[in-house]
Write an enzyme that holds these catalytic residues in place. Structure first.
Site, PDB file in Angstrom:
ATOM      1  N   ILE A 266      54.453  57.977 -18.332  1.00 36.30           N
ATOM      2  CA  ILE A 266      53.758  57.264 -17.379  1.00 36.30           C
ATOM      3  C   ILE A 266      54.881  56.007 -17.095  1.00 36.30           C
ATOM      4  O   ILE A 266      54.873  55.279 -18.081  1.00 36.30           O
ATOM      5  CB  ILE A 266      52.354  56.883 -17.666  1.00 36.30           C
ATOM      6  CG1 ILE A 266      51.487  57.925 -18.007  1.00 36.30           C
ATOM      7  CG2 ILE A 266      51.768  55.996 -16.283  1.00 36.30           C
ATOM      8  CD1 ILE A 266      51.202  59.036 -16.948  1.00 36.30           C
TER       9      ILE A 266
ATOM     10  N   SER B 140      49.097  59.711 -26.852  1.00 36.91           N
ATOM     11  CA  SER B 140      50.169  60.099 -26.013  1.00 36.91           C
ATOM     12  C   SER B 140      50.429  61.406 -26.257  1.00 36.91           C
ATOM     13  O   SER B 140      50.063  62.333 -27.091  1.00 36.91           O
ATOM     14  CB  SER B 140      51.329  59.310 -26.531  1.00 36.91           C
ATOM     15  OG  SER B 140      52.613  59.814 -26.090  1.00 36.91           O
TER      16      SER B 140
ATOM     17  N   TYR C 255      56.263  55.848 -33.622  1.00 38.22           N
ATOM     18  CA  TYR C 255      55.372  55.774 -32.231  1.00 38.22           C
ATOM     19  C   TYR C 255      54.678  57.171 -32.426  1.00 38.22           C
ATOM     20  O   TYR C 255      53.421  57.318 -32.491  1.00 38.22           O
ATOM     21  CB  TYR C 255      56.112  55.649 -31.100  1.00 38.22           C
ATOM     22  CG  TYR C 255      55.235  55.636 -29.923  1.00 38.22           C
ATOM     23  CD1 TYR C 255      54.474  54.863 -29.797  1.00 38.22           C
ATOM     24  CD2 TYR C 255      55.125  56.871 -29.001  1.00 38.22           C
ATOM     25  CE1 TYR C 255      53.621  54.888 -28.273  1.00 38.22           C
ATOM     26  CE2 TYR C 255      54.501  57.041 -28.181  1.00 38.22           C
ATOM     27  CZ  TYR C 255      53.613  55.932 -27.520  1.00 38.22           C
ATOM     28  OH  TYR C 255      52.818  56.279 -26.424  1.00 38.22           O
TER      29      TYR C 255
ATOM     30  N   SER D 247      52.168  57.495 -35.310  1.00 38.16           N
ATOM     31  CA  SER D 247      50.992  56.434 -34.989  1.00 38.16           C
ATOM     32  C   SER D 247      50.035  57.581 -34.154  1.00 38.16           C
ATOM     33  O   SER D 247      48.624  57.329 -34.096  1.00 38.16           O
ATOM     34  CB  SER D 247      51.590  55.602 -34.287  1.00 38.16           C
ATOM     35  OG  SER D 247      51.686  55.460 -32.971  1.00 38.16           O
ATOM     36  N   LYS D 248      50.596  58.121 -33.047  1.00 39.61           N
ATOM     37  CA  LYS D 248      49.720  58.724 -32.192  1.00 39.61           C
ATOM     38  C   LYS D 248      49.358  59.851 -32.583  1.00 39.61           C
ATOM     39  O   LYS D 248      48.043  60.443 -32.211  1.00 39.61           O
ATOM     40  CB  LYS D 248      50.520  59.168 -30.708  1.00 39.61           C
ATOM     41  CG  LYS D 248      50.881  57.769 -30.210  1.00 39.61           C
ATOM     42  CD  LYS D 248      49.928  56.885 -29.575  1.00 39.61           C
ATOM     43  CE  LYS D 248      50.179  55.524 -28.986  1.00 39.61           C
ATOM     44  NZ  LYS D 248      48.893  54.665 -28.396  1.00 39.61           N
TER      45      LYS D 248
ATOM     46  N   ASN E 110      43.409  50.906 -25.922  1.00 37.82           N
ATOM     47  CA  ASN E 110      44.667  50.956 -25.262  1.00 37.82           C
ATOM     48  C   ASN E 110      45.809  50.422 -25.830  1.00 37.82           C
ATOM     49  O   ASN E 110      46.750  51.037 -25.649  1.00 37.82           O
ATOM     50  CB  ASN E 110      44.291  50.850 -23.817  1.00 37.82           C
ATOM     51  CG  ASN E 110      45.516  50.859 -22.982  1.00 37.82           C
ATOM     52  OD1 ASN E 110      46.078  51.603 -22.780  1.00 37.82           O
ATOM     53  ND2 ASN E 110      46.182  49.619 -22.821  1.00 37.82           N
TER      54      ASN E 110
END
Length: 259
Positions: free
Chosen positions: A190, A144, A157, A160-161, A93
């Site tokens: 979230i 994500s 980001y 990376s996801k 996580n």
């Protein structure tokens, strides 16, 4: 309701947000927990919440440190197996974000993000495979919506996801012969500390939150508990025939068209 009684789970990034929520959800389902994060005080608060949720304090292991550190990762796995004698679940996580597009990306920050969000996941999973093979365990990667849809303001980001999702698929196929299942959850927006840590002020984060409501088909953003429950499902025997999947927990955002 998934049954995780007696299952041993490593959860990274457990000191806040989705990691903390997942730890508490697992505690309520009877799991024994190995929790890691960089903030010792926050990690202890997570442990306290897990005790309240039902896990005895002596069934919780806390390892404080940077998941990018080789020694921290090895220590985490070694201590988990030494304390509990087994490992059933790995929840990758831990993650960070960084607000920048192609022309404004700082490569030092890029390298740090890729180290946290991707390299550390591969390295920790490698260490866990021999133990997960013994229990026919499960890996759940926290990805994500940015792994499924292009989000240019968070270029590194998003990259990376997307790579994390490909890692999920590749690892699922490689580890299937060992009966280790590997899946991802792909949350929409979230409310956690990620935006603040990425550099947004409270006002900017609030504006982003309001704007994002209309980008989710259900007309709202998600809750940490909704992601945590999905992770628990994928970690449990209820998902025994699911591997290599990317599960959107995003109120339909992945299905939305530009408008």
């Amino acid at each position: 309701m998934p049954d995780l009684r007696g299952k041993v789970a490593i959860i990274t990034g457990a000191s806040s947000g989705i990691g903390k929520g997942t730890a508490v959800e697992f505690a309520g389902l009877g799991a024994h927990l190995a929790l890691t994060g960089r903030n010792q005080e926050n990690l202890q608060a997570t442990a306290d919440a897990c005790v309240e949720a039902g896990t005895p304090r002596d069934k919780i292991l806390l390892v404080t440190g940077d998941i990018c550190d080789d020694k921290v990762r090895k220590n985490l796995v070694d201590q988990t197996v030494q304390k509990f004698g087994r490992l059933d679940v790995l929840v990758n996580n831990a993650g960070i974000s960084y607000l920048a597009g192609l022309e404004t990306t700082d490569m030092a920050k890029y390298d740090k993000l890729m180290n946290v969000n991707l390299r550390s996941v591969v390295a920790l999973t490698q260490l866990c495979v021999p133990h997960l093979a013994k229990t026919r365990g499960a890996v759940v990667n926290v990805s994500s919506i940015a792994g499924l849809r292009a989000v240019p303001i968070v270029l590194a980001y998003s990259m990376s996801k997307s790579a994390l999702d490909q890692f999920t698929r590749c690892a699922a196929l490689e580890l299937a012969s060992k009966q280790i299942r590997v899946n991802s959850v792909n949350p929409g927006y979230i409310p956690t500390e990620v935006l603040k840590n990425a550099g947004l002020s409270e006002e900017q984060a609030a504006q982003f939150l309001e704007r994002e409501k209309s980008n989710h088909a259900l007309g709202r953003v998600g809750e940490v508990e909704e992601v945590a429950k999905t992770i628990a499902f994928l970690a449990s025997s209820d998902a025994s025939f699911i591997t290599g999947a990317q599960v959107p927990v995003d109120g339909g955002r992945h299905a939305m068209c530009p408008r």
